[in-house]
Write an enzyme that holds these catalytic residues in place. Structure first.
Site, PDB file in Angstrom:
ATOM      1  N   HIS A   1       0.865  -1.204   0.000  1.00 25.45           N
ATOM      2  CA  HIS A   1       0.000   0.000   0.000  1.00 25.45           C
ATOM      3  C   HIS A   1       0.892   1.242   0.000  1.00 25.45           C
ATOM      4  CE1 HIS A   1      -3.798   2.223   1.398  1.00 25.45           C
ATOM      5  NE2 HIS A   1      -2.856   3.151   1.280  1.00 25.45           N
TER       6      HIS A   1
ATOM      7  N   ASN B   1      -5.328   7.506  -5.851  1.00 26.38           N
ATOM      8  CA  ASN B   1      -6.036   8.745  -5.451  1.00 26.38           C
ATOM      9  C   ASN B   1      -5.262   9.991  -5.840  1.00 26.38           C
ATOM     10  OD1 ASN B   1      -4.089   8.183  -3.452  1.00 26.38           O
ATOM     11  ND2 ASN B   1      -5.255   9.258  -1.874  1.00 26.38           N
TER      12      ASN B   1
ATOM     13  N   HIS C   1       1.522   5.434  -1.641  1.00 22.99           N
ATOM     14  CA  HIS C   1       1.156   6.621  -2.432  1.00 22.99           C
ATOM     15  C   HIS C   1       2.422   7.221  -3.031  1.00 22.99           C
ATOM     16  CE1 HIS C   1      -2.944   6.763  -0.744  1.00 22.99           C
ATOM     17  NE2 HIS C   1      -2.342   6.237   0.307  1.00 22.99           N
ATOM     18  N   LEU C   2       2.460   7.262  -4.362  1.00 23.16           N
ATOM     19  CA  LEU C   2       3.641   7.835  -5.024  1.00 23.16           C
ATOM     20  C   LEU C   2       3.376   9.236  -5.560  1.00 23.16           C
ATOM     21  CD1 LEU C   2       5.065   4.782  -7.036  1.00 23.16           C
ATOM     22  CD2 LEU C   2       6.128   5.934  -5.088  1.00 23.16           C
ATOM     23  N   ARG C   3       2.093   9.643  -5.625  1.00 23.03           N
ATOM     24  CA  ARG C   3       1.723  10.958  -6.178  1.00 23.03           C
ATOM     25  C   ARG C   3       2.158  11.073  -7.636  1.00 23.03           C
ATOM     26  NH1 ARG C   3      -1.393  10.862  -1.845  1.00 23.03           N
ATOM     27  NH2 ARG C   3      -0.506  11.758   0.025  1.00 23.03           N
TER      28      ARG C   3
ATOM     29  N   HIS D   1      -4.506  -0.522   5.930  1.00 21.66           N
ATOM     30  CA  HIS D   1      -3.993   0.260   7.064  1.00 21.66           C
ATOM     31  C   HIS D   1      -4.913   0.202   8.298  1.00 21.66           C
ATOM     32  CE1 HIS D   1      -6.700   2.993   5.026  1.00 21.66           C
ATOM     33  NE2 HIS D   1      -5.812   3.386   4.153  1.00 21.66           N
TER      34      HIS D   1
ATOM     35  N   LEU E   1      -5.123   9.163   8.026  1.00 19.55           N
ATOM     36  CA  LEU E   1      -6.418   8.478   8.095  1.00 19.55           C
ATOM     37  C   LEU E   1      -6.263   7.023   7.691  1.00 19.55           C
ATOM     38  CD1 LEU E   1      -8.749  11.252   6.684  1.00 19.55           C
ATOM     39  CD2 LEU E   1      -8.802  10.284   8.994  1.00 19.55           C
TER      40      LEU E   1
ATOM     41  N   HIS F   1       2.951  14.633   1.764  1.00 19.12           N
ATOM     42  CA  HIS F   1       2.275  15.910   1.485  1.00 19.12           C
ATOM     43  C   HIS F   1       3.300  17.010   1.693  1.00 19.12           C
ATOM     44  CE1 HIS F   1      -1.881  14.473   1.267  1.00 19.12           C
ATOM     45  NE2 HIS F   1      -1.596  13.681   2.274  1.00 19.12           N
TER      46      HIS F   1
ATOM     47  N   HIS G   1     -10.521   1.163   1.851  1.00 18.06           N
ATOM     48  CA  HIS G   1     -10.299   2.142   2.917  1.00 18.06           C
ATOM     49  C   HIS G   1     -11.509   2.009   3.833  1.00 18.06           C
ATOM     50  CE1 HIS G   1      -8.709   5.995   4.600  1.00 18.06           C
ATOM     51  NE2 HIS G   1      -9.933   5.952   5.129  1.00 18.06           N
TER      52      HIS G   1
ATOM     53  N   LYS H   1      -9.409  -0.206  -5.949  1.00 19.71           N
ATOM     54  CA  LYS H   1      -9.413   0.445  -4.636  1.00 19.71           C
ATOM     55  C   LYS H   1     -10.757   1.099  -4.364  1.00 19.71           C
ATOM     56  CE  LYS H   1      -7.956   2.081  -0.788  1.00 19.71           C
ATOM     57  NZ  LYS H   1      -6.788   2.724  -0.253  1.00 19.71           N
TER      58      LYS H   1
ATOM     59  N   ALA I   1      -4.331  14.736   5.470  1.00 21.88           N
ATOM     60  CA  ALA I   1      -4.021  13.499   6.195  1.00 21.88           C
ATOM     61  C   ALA I   1      -2.962  12.728   5.424  1.00 21.88           C
ATOM     62  CB  ALA I   1      -5.278  12.654   6.322  1.00 21.88           C
TER      63      ALA I   1
ATOM     64  N   ASP J   1       1.519   2.624   3.570  1.00 17.77           N
ATOM     65  CA  ASP J   1       0.674   3.805   3.411  1.00 17.77           C
ATOM     66  C   ASP J   1       1.505   5.078   3.457  1.00 17.77           C
ATOM     67  OD1 ASP J   1      -1.609   5.258   2.934  1.00 17.77           O
ATOM     68  OD2 ASP J   1      -2.261   5.279   5.020  1.00 17.77           O
TER      69      ASP J   1
HETATM   70  C1  NCD Z   1      -3.640   9.031   2.204  1.00 20.69           C
HETATM   71  C2  NCD Z   1      -3.180  10.093   1.205  1.00 20.69           C
HETATM   72  O1  NCD Z   1      -2.616  11.104   1.631  1.00 20.69           O
HETATM   73  O2  NCD Z   1      -3.364   9.909   0.003  1.00 20.69           O
HETATM   74  N1  NCD Z   1      -3.697   9.634   3.500  1.00 20.69           N
HETATM   75  C3  NCD Z   1      -3.651   8.991   4.675  1.00 20.69           C
HETATM   76  O3  NCD Z   1      -3.780   9.647   5.689  1.00 20.69           O
HETATM   77  N2  NCD Z   1      -3.448   7.703   4.764  1.00 20.69           N
HETATM   78  C4  NCD Z   1      -4.951   8.467   1.790  1.00 20.69           C
HETATM   79  C5  NCD Z   1      -5.302   7.206   2.504  1.00 20.69           C
HETATM   80  O4  NCD Z   1      -4.665   6.158   2.335  1.00 20.69           O
HETATM   81  O5  NCD Z   1      -6.248   7.244   3.294  1.00 20.69           O
HETATM   82 ZN    ZN Z   2      -3.235   5.100   1.704  1.00 16.02          ZN
END
Ligand code: NCD
Ligand code: ZN
Length: 356
Positions: free
Chosen positions: A17, A45, A19-21, A178, A223, A255, A140, A103, A267, A251
């Site tokens: 899991h 996302n 996030h690479l943006r 998560h 989150l 940011h 989620h 997802k 988050a 996860d």
């Molecule tokens: C994640 C995100 O920033 O994309 N944020 C987080 O707090 N985990 C989104 C997610 O996995 O809920």
């Molecule tokens: Zn996530």
């Protein structure tokens, strides 16, 4: 796996899991993950979210274009489920190997989830397809009902939505992502082997007090939000238990500073700089280092039915101070930064190398 006082070698792990943006952030964050992990399930996302197969193909290309040449790293792509995503797209995407999983974000449950699913019952016909074709469903697990206390949203989701879903579709392979509560630990433990759960490093290290230490600390806001201490203890037991339903998913969710500091801060916790060391610390504290490899490198592939990695990574016992900032360059001289998890703290283990 080899463990000595000074060194650990283990089968190369995967991150189930991540996030690479996109853009400059993607370029900056891909290397720290790819030097340790062989594969990662990449979350969809983005803004706008990845909702078509063409989006998936294009995003995958953008990721591949920034993976350092000397590293072997495979992004496992996901599609973002919406109220009107056609089941045909899921069939085509899965059978052609374009998507690894789908997802599900309840609409407005977390960062960039506004286009998520507004009511699970409306897409039950899509779940039929998901079950029929064997596509992994990543969830989620939080309700968005404003009347439900934010700390109860995971537990309520399990009762109101997940349990009915699994009763109705007992053969869907689901990952509850998560997890943050003892309720989730118990629910996953007592379910059949088609339900798994990922556990992040931060939910193993901190409880909700971390967010309020001498003021509000948005660096620890993610989150599902971190919970009370007894939940953290339960998660540590689950992760180190050797039960195959629990596996690694960082996860890591970077940011830029400005978005964390704002009055309505985002988050997400960025832990990719030292995720494996962070997990190793927990497993050592729990006297379970011998179970780290199964959690990080075996239970995930076994759950998904994909081969174990052949390579190994090593870590050495060497105290490292985690940097306060991780720079993301806009131009050669202009940059913003992300604050990493454990910023300014010492970790006992230090990643050394990967051999493929
Ligand atoms: C994640 C995100 O920033 O994309 N944020 C987080 O707090 N985990 C989104 C997610 O996995 O809920
Ligand atoms: Zn996530």
């Amino acid at each position: 796996m080899q463990i000595s006082q000074e060194k650990i070698s283990l089968r190369q792990p995967d991150d189930w899991h991540l996030h690479l943006r996109d853009g400059g952030v993607l370029k900056a964050v891909v290397a720290p993950t790819a030097r340790v992990f062989r594969r990662a399930v990449v979350m969809p996302n983005l803004q706008p979210p990845i909702t078509s197969l063409q989006d998936v193909v294009d995003y995958r290309k953008r990721i591949e274009s920034v993976i350092p040449k000397e590293l072997a790293f495979t992004p496992l792509m996901t599609l973002y489920l919406t109220d009107n995503l056609s089941p045909e797209i899921l069939k085509e995407g899965y059978s052609e190997g374009i998507i690894f999983a789908v997802k599900l974000y309840p609409a407005n449950s977390t960062t960039n989830s506004a286009s998520g699913v507004s009511d699970l019952e409306n897409i039950y016909s899509t779940f039929e397809t998901i079950e029929e074709i064997g596509l992994p469903l990543l969830i989620h697990g939080e309700v968005t009902d404003p009347d439900v206390d934010v700390f109860d949203r995971e537990a309520v989701f399990i009762d109101r939505h997940l349990d009915p879903l699994l009763q109705r579709f007992p053969n869907i392979r689901v990952v509850l992502e998560h997890i943050t509560t003892d309720n989730a630990v118990q629910y996953v433990q007592s379910s059949n082997s088609k339900l798994g759960a990922t556990i992040t490093p931060h939910h193993l290290h901190i409880n909700r007090n971390a967010m309020f230490l001498n003021g509000f600390r948005s660096d620890f806001y993610c989150l599902p939000v971190v919970k009370r201490e007894h939940h953290r203890i339960s998660l540590r037991r689950a992760a180190t238990s050797g039960q195959p339903c629990f596996f690694l998913g960082t996860d890591s969710a970077p940011h830029l500073r400005g978005f964390k500091e704002s009055a309505c801060g985002c988050a997400g916790i960025f832990n990719a700089l030292n995720a494996i060391e962070s997990y190793a610390q927990v497993f050592e504290e729990e006297g379970a280092l011998d179970r780290l490899e199964a959690f990080s490198s075996e239970f995930g592939p076994a759950f998904y039915g994909v081969p174990f990695n052949k390579g190994t990574i090593s870590m050495v016992r060497s105290s490292q101070t985690v940097p306060e900032k991780f720079n993301v360059y806009k131009t050669e001289n202009e940059f913003e930064y992300v604050v990493p998890f454990h910023a300014g703290e010492q970790l006992n283990w230090c990643f050394e190398s990967t051999s493929y």
